[in-house]
Design an enzyme around this catalytic site. Sequence first.
Site, PDB file in Angstrom:
ATOM      1  N   TYR A 210     -11.071 -40.862   3.648  1.00  0.00           N
ATOM      2  CA  TYR A 210     -12.270 -40.615   4.451  1.00  0.00           C
ATOM      3  C   TYR A 210     -13.449 -41.450   3.969  1.00  0.00           C
ATOM      4  O   TYR A 210     -14.583 -41.215   4.377  1.00  0.00           O
ATOM      5  CB  TYR A 210     -12.634 -39.126   4.419  1.00  0.00           C
TER       6      TYR A 210
ATOM      7  N   ASP B  17      -7.592 -31.503   4.821  1.00  0.00           N
ATOM      8  CA  ASP B  17      -7.897 -31.378   6.242  1.00  0.00           C
ATOM      9  C   ASP B  17      -6.663 -30.871   6.994  1.00  0.00           C
ATOM     10  O   ASP B  17      -6.717 -29.890   7.749  1.00  0.00           O
ATOM     11  CB  ASP B  17      -8.322 -32.768   6.753  1.00  0.00           C
TER      12      ASP B  17
ATOM     13  N   LYS C 238       0.911 -36.670  -3.466  1.00  0.00           N
ATOM     14  CA  LYS C 238       1.966 -37.598  -3.080  1.00  0.00           C
ATOM     15  C   LYS C 238       1.983 -38.736  -4.117  1.00  0.00           C
ATOM     16  O   LYS C 238       1.986 -39.924  -3.777  1.00  0.00           O
ATOM     17  CB  LYS C 238       1.659 -38.124  -1.651  1.00  0.00           C
TER      18      LYS C 238
END
Length: 339
Positions: free
Chosen positions: A126, A231, A173
């Site tokens: 973001y 999110d 991840k």
Amino acid sequence: MAQHTIVMIQGDGIGPEVSDAARRVIDASGVKINWEVMPAGASAIEQGHDNVLPAITLDAIRHHKVALKGPVTTPVGKGFKSVNVQLRQQLKLYAAIRPVRSLVGVKTRYEDVDMVIVRENTEGLYSGIENEIVPGVVTSLKVASEPACTRISRYAFRYANRRHRKKVTVFHKANIMKLTDGMFLDCARKVWKEEYPNIEYEEVIIDAGCMRLVQDPTRMDVLLMENLYGDLVSDLCAGLVGGLGVVPGSNIGDDVAVFEAVHGSAPDIAGKDMANPLACIMSGVMMLNHIQEEAAGERIKVAYNAILAEGKELTRDLGGTLGTKAFTEVLVKRVAKGS
Ligand code: NAD
């Protein structure tokens, strides 16, 4: 009783409907609030401002320190930078806190879900750093900085510790994004080992974590993750407890806090008196706790819990027939009556 000034951003789509409901319910609780309504989102442009996040709005929040915000629409693709991303970055609202809890009377596949998502709110994908390398090839940069990863990790552990929660689970991840998610994990692990060894800690690869969430969310406690994952996982978790109409949130910085529901501006139901205002109202309760008006917050919570448990006067998303306004009327009366 103290008088508070709170900045109110009504937002777009269902924003004015749900924020108006929240304001009415909060006022009915007896707390003394002077609401300073400020523009943001597509509606700010319609009102003649030159930016989706006008400087006067940012200044008002900086000055009064607390805001209650409805969702805003940011046009997809080109144009203005997201209001939410700007707001969170400029006010350094680095922690998004989203409590996800089962509610008595709201029937879902699971009971006893009680978890809190702690989402890093200022960087990751973001950061808005995108480039066209050559025509047809574009990149988006994922940013992770050690101070931001440590800051959000410390927030999550401190939150867990203060609220007597047992476990912090990091979704990541790092098997693929070895540097960025790797740093996030290193920072979380360090804060855990050096500052909060009393709290249980686990690291879960996010794909397997999502499966675990839908198989048995009751085993999750505090979930810590970077921006994009937070999110996505927030909406997934909302689906486990009754939907976006019942999940509140806050964006917290060192000086300033902005409270808002997880959901967006829901253009499909905007202006139709169909939105569930509870998520915004619950965010208002989080706000009341933040400004140390816990009694008013509790009064509202007791009232909506009773309405949900009775199951007769609900909005459509929860299987009822009431519109936003009628539901708000019911809740306002209950809050004013004190039951
Ligand atoms: P959304 O959350 O607005 O809606 C998803 C679905 O949930 C829709 O079917 C909607 O009708 C339903 N829904 C959402 N809130 C509800 C409520 N209170 N009561 C009943 N049903 C509700 O997500 P979207 O459609 O992907 O996004 C719409 C716009 O909102 C986009 O412009 C997006 O950028 C923006 N958005 C803003 C915020 C924010 O301001 N915090 C957050 C998410 C999305």
